[in-house]
Design a protein around this motif. Structure first.
Motif, PDB file in Angstrom:
ATOM      1  N   VAL A  69       9.709  20.437  -8.824  1.00  0.00           N
ATOM      2  CA  VAL A  69      10.577  20.274  -7.664  1.00  0.00           C
ATOM      3  C   VAL A  69       9.698  20.003  -6.456  1.00  0.00           C
ATOM      4  N   ARG A  70       9.909  18.879  -5.800  1.00  0.00           N
ATOM      5  CA  ARG A  70       9.157  18.525  -4.595  1.00  0.00           C
ATOM      6  C   ARG A  70      10.021  18.847  -3.381  1.00  0.00           C
ATOM      7  N   VAL A  71       9.511  19.717  -2.542  1.00  0.00           N
ATOM      8  CA  VAL A  71      10.281  20.242  -1.419  1.00  0.00           C
ATOM      9  C   VAL A  71       9.826  19.574  -0.126  1.00  0.00           C
ATOM     10  N   PRO A  72      10.751  18.980   0.642  1.00  0.00           N
ATOM     11  CA  PRO A  72      10.379  18.328   1.907  1.00  0.00           C
ATOM     12  C   PRO A  72       9.721  19.301   2.876  1.00  0.00           C
ATOM     13  N   PRO A  73       8.838  18.811   3.745  1.00  0.00           N
ATOM     14  CA  PRO A  73       8.071  19.693   4.635  1.00  0.00           C
ATOM     15  C   PRO A  73       8.907  20.391   5.698  1.00  0.00           C
ATOM     16  N   ARG A  74      10.156  19.996   5.900  1.00  0.00           N
ATOM     17  CA  ARG A  74      10.970  20.670   6.918  1.00  0.00           C
ATOM     18  C   ARG A  74      11.408  22.067   6.491  1.00  0.00           C
ATOM     19  N   PHE A  75      11.225  22.396   5.206  1.00  0.00           N
ATOM     20  CA  PHE A  75      11.593  23.725   4.724  1.00  0.00           C
ATOM     21  C   PHE A  75      10.347  24.611   4.648  1.00  0.00           C
ATOM     22  N   PRO A  76      10.456  25.882   5.050  1.00  0.00           N
ATOM     23  CA  PRO A  76       9.279  26.763   5.045  1.00  0.00           C
ATOM     24  C   PRO A  76       8.795  27.057   3.633  1.00  0.00           C
ATOM     25  N   LYS A  77       7.487  26.926   3.442  1.00  0.00           N
ATOM     26  CA  LYS A  77       6.916  27.183   2.116  1.00  0.00           C
ATOM     27  C   LYS A  77       7.061  28.640   1.714  1.00  0.00           C
ATOM     28  N   ALA A  78       7.051  29.544   2.686  1.00  0.00           N
ATOM     29  CA  ALA A  78       7.171  30.967   2.363  1.00  0.00           C
ATOM     30  C   ALA A  78       8.474  31.261   1.634  1.00  0.00           C
ATOM     31  N   ALA A  79       9.535  30.504   1.914  1.00  0.00           N
ATOM     32  CA  ALA A  79      10.822  30.740   1.261  1.00  0.00           C
ATOM     33  C   ALA A  79      10.758  30.487  -0.241  1.00  0.00           C
TER      34      ALA A  79
ATOM     35  N   ARG B 217      20.514  29.623  -2.473  1.00  0.00           N
ATOM     36  CA  ARG B 217      20.582  30.950  -1.857  1.00  0.00           C
ATOM     37  C   ARG B 217      19.394  31.228  -0.939  1.00  0.00           C
ATOM     38  N   SER B 218      18.350  30.438  -1.067  1.00  0.00           N
ATOM     39  CA  SER B 218      17.141  30.631  -0.258  1.00  0.00           C
ATOM     40  C   SER B 218      17.076  29.677   0.923  1.00  0.00           C
ATOM     41  N   ALA B 219      18.186  29.015   1.232  1.00  0.00           N
ATOM     42  CA  ALA B 219      18.266  28.067   2.346  1.00  0.00           C
ATOM     43  C   ALA B 219      17.326  26.881   2.172  1.00  0.00           C
ATOM     44  N   VAL B 220      17.053  26.540   0.915  1.00  0.00           N
ATOM     45  CA  VAL B 220      16.320  25.313   0.584  1.00  0.00           C
ATOM     46  C   VAL B 220      17.228  24.540  -0.366  1.00  0.00           C
ATOM     47  N   PRO B 221      18.136  23.733   0.171  1.00  0.00           N
ATOM     48  CA  PRO B 221      19.167  23.113  -0.673  1.00  0.00           C
ATOM     49  C   PRO B 221      18.587  22.284  -1.824  1.00  0.00           C
ATOM     50  N   TRP B 222      19.040  22.595  -3.005  1.00  0.00           N
ATOM     51  CA  TRP B 222      18.584  21.893  -4.208  1.00  0.00           C
ATOM     52  C   TRP B 222      18.775  20.385  -4.083  1.00  0.00           C
TER      53      TRP B 222
ATOM     54  N   GLU C  27       0.834  -1.193   0.000  1.00  0.00           N
ATOM     55  CA  GLU C  27       0.000   0.000   0.000  1.00  0.00           C
ATOM     56  C   GLU C  27       0.875   1.251   0.000  1.00  0.00           C
ATOM     57  N   PRO C  28       0.637   2.205  -0.919  1.00  0.00           N
ATOM     58  CA  PRO C  28       1.455   3.431  -0.934  1.00  0.00           C
ATOM     59  C   PRO C  28       1.209   4.259   0.316  1.00  0.00           C
ATOM     60  N   ARG C  29       2.240   4.929   0.774  1.00  0.00           N
ATOM     61  CA  ARG C  29       2.101   5.814   1.926  1.00  0.00           C
ATOM     62  C   ARG C  29       1.887   7.236   1.424  1.00  0.00           C
ATOM     63  N   SER C  30       1.425   8.099   2.304  1.00  0.00           N
ATOM     64  CA  SER C  30       1.166   9.488   1.949  1.00  0.00           C
ATOM     65  C   SER C  30       2.197  10.389   2.609  1.00  0.00           C
ATOM     66  N   GLU C  31       2.714  11.336   1.844  1.00  0.00           N
ATOM     67  CA  GLU C  31       3.670  12.302   2.364  1.00  0.00           C
ATOM     68  C   GLU C  31       3.323  13.695   1.853  1.00  0.00           C
ATOM     69  N   HIS C  32       3.564  14.684   2.702  1.00  0.00           N
ATOM     70  CA  HIS C  32       3.274  16.068   2.334  1.00  0.00           C
ATOM     71  C   HIS C  32       4.487  16.682   1.630  1.00  0.00           C
ATOM     72  N   ARG C  33       4.208  17.432   0.574  1.00  0.00           N
ATOM     73  CA  ARG C  33       5.264  18.138  -0.148  1.00  0.00           C
ATOM     74  C   ARG C  33       4.740  19.485  -0.637  1.00  0.00           C
ATOM     75  N   ALA C  34       5.627  20.460  -0.681  1.00  0.00           N
ATOM     76  CA  ALA C  34       5.377  21.676  -1.455  1.00  0.00           C
ATOM     77  C   ALA C  34       5.961  21.444  -2.837  1.00  0.00           C
ATOM     78  N   LEU C  35       5.255  21.900  -3.849  1.00  0.00           N
ATOM     79  CA  LEU C  35       5.693  21.686  -5.230  1.00  0.00           C
ATOM     80  C   LEU C  35       5.904  23.017  -5.937  1.00  0.00           C
ATOM     81  N   LEU C  36       7.051  23.137  -6.577  1.00  0.00           N
ATOM     82  CA  LEU C  36       7.319  24.242  -7.497  1.00  0.00           C
ATOM     83  C   LEU C  36       7.523  23.645  -8.872  1.00  0.00           C
ATOM     84  N   ALA C  37       6.694  24.046  -9.814  1.00  0.00           N
ATOM     85  CA  ALA C  37       6.832  23.597 -11.194  1.00  0.00           C
ATOM     86  C   ALA C  37       7.173  24.784 -12.072  1.00  0.00           C
ATOM     87  N   VAL C  38       8.056  24.578 -13.029  1.00  0.00           N
ATOM     88  CA  VAL C  38       8.406  25.631 -13.979  1.00  0.00           C
ATOM     89  C   VAL C  38       8.394  25.057 -15.390  1.00  0.00           C
ATOM     90  N   ASP C  39       8.026  25.896 -16.326  1.00  0.00           N
ATOM     91  CA  ASP C  39       8.015  25.501 -17.736  1.00  0.00           C
ATOM     92  C   ASP C  39       8.480  26.687 -18.564  1.00  0.00           C
TER      93      ASP C  39
END
Length: 274
Positions: A69-79, A50-55, A7-19
Motif C-alpha cells: 500500500v503506497r500512502v500519499p505524503p499528505r497523511f501522517p506516517k505515524a498513523a 478507521r485510522s483517518a487514512v482512507p483506503w 523522464e520519470p518523476r520522483s514522488e515521496h510515499r510511505a509504504l506498508l507491505a503485508v504478506d
C-alpha cells in the motif's frame, strides 16, 4: 509504434507491505486461501479507514496473498503505526477467533518511506526493493513464529524508525522494538522489529542482545546504541554501525577477542582512549 519515453518523476510515499503467513500449509486449499485473503483485505480496508487514512486514496498493489500500500505524503506516517496496525491486529484476532485453522490470518508487515520513480507503468525504485527484502527476511519470519498468539509482526526500516518510531507519540513506544541486521554478507540492511500487541518483548530482546554482545555470542538481534555513540560522538563504550564495523569511545575492556572485523579506537594527543 513509438513509445513515450518521458523522464520519470520522483514522488515521496510511505509504504506498508503485508504478506500472509502459512500460505503453503497443506490444509490451505484454494477456497480456504480465498477466504483468508478476503478477510485480510477487509481488515486492511477497515483499519485504514478507521485510522483517518482512507483506503480509497492509497495505491494498492496486490501481490499474491498480500499487498503493498503506497500512502500519499499528505497523511501522517505515524498513523500507520498507531492506530492502524493495532486496529489491523484487533480485526484479525476477531476473525481468527471464529475461523477454521485453514482460514486464520497472521501477517508479516513492513513500513518504510522514501522516493519512488513514477512512469507510465506505475511506481518503482529502491524504496520498494528495501520493502521486499525486509518483508521476506528470516528475522521477521522468526518474530511471527515466536509469537503464535499474535496476528501481526512488524519490521520498520531504520529511516522509518528514526523519523517516526523513535520520536514516540500517542500509541508509539520505541522500547517495543528491537534492532536487527538482516540479509546476507555484503547486502546487510537494518531493521527494527516488533510484535503488535505484545508489550515488553522488545525490551526483553534488547536486554538479551546486550548480554549476548557482552559475551561475544551475538544473536543477530540486539540493542542499538544511543544515537550519539552510533554516529561516533559522545560517551558510550560501543557504537554499532549498520555496515558491520564498530567504533569504540571511552574506556573499553575485552576478555578475549570478542568482536570480529575492524576495530577503530580513537585516542587523544596523550594516547588515551576517548
Amino acid at each position: 509504434m513509438a513509445q513515450n519515453r518521458s523522464e520519470p518523476r520522483s514522488e515521496h510515499r510511505a509504504l506498508l507491505a503485508v504478506d500472509m503467513a502459512g500460505s503453503s500449509a497443506p490444509d490451505r486449499t484454494d477456497r480456504a486461501m480465498a477466504r483468508a485473503r478476503d478477510a485480510l483485505f477487509g481488515a486492511l480496508e477497515s483499519a485504514f479507514d478507521r485510522s483517518a487514512v482512507p483506503w480509497r486514496e492509497c495505491e494498492v498493489e496486490v501481490l499474491g496473498d498480500g499487498c503493498v500500500v503506497r500512502v500519499p505524503p499528505r497523511f501522517p506516517k505515524a498513523a500507520l503505526v498507531h492506530p492502524l496496525l493495532g486496529t489491523l491486529s484487533d480485526l484479525l484476532h476477531e476473525h481468527n477467533e471464529f475461523a477454521s485453522a485453514s482460514t486464520r490470518v497472521r501477517v508479516r508487515a513492513v513500513l518504510h518511506a522514501g522516493e519512488l520513480a513514477v512512469d507510465g507503468r506505475g511506481m518503482t525504485g529502491r524504496t520498494q526493493v528495501v520493502v521486499a527484502r525486509l518483508l521476506d527476511c528470516a528475522e521477521l519470519r522468526a518474530a511471527l513464529a515466536d509469537a503464535p498468539s499474535a496476528a501481526v509482526a512488524l519490521a520498520v526500516s531504520e529511516r522509518f524508525y528514526e523519523d517516526v518510531v523513535e520520536q514516540g507519540g500517542l500509541g508509539i513506544t520505541p522500547d517495543d522494538f528491537w534492532f536487527a541486521e538482516v540479509g546476507g554478507a555484503g547486502s546487510l540492511a537494518v531493521a527494527w522489529l516488533t510484535v503488535i500487541g505484545e508489550r515488553g518483548r522488545g525490551a526483553r530482546r534488547r536486554r538479551d542482545g546486550a548480554r549476548d554482545a557482552g559475551t561475544g555470542q551475538g544473536t543477530g538481534s540486539e540493542a542499538r546504541p544511543e544515537s550519539g555513540a552510533r554516529r561516533g560522538a559522545g560517551a558510550g563504550p560501543v557504537g554499532r554501525r549498520p555496515s558491520g564495523g564498530f567504533t569504540f569511545n571511552g574506556a573499553t575492556t575485552f576478555h578475549g577477542d570478542a568482536v570480529g572485523g575492524d576495530k577503530h579506537v580513537w585516542t587523544d594527543e596523550q594516547g588515551r582512549n576517548r
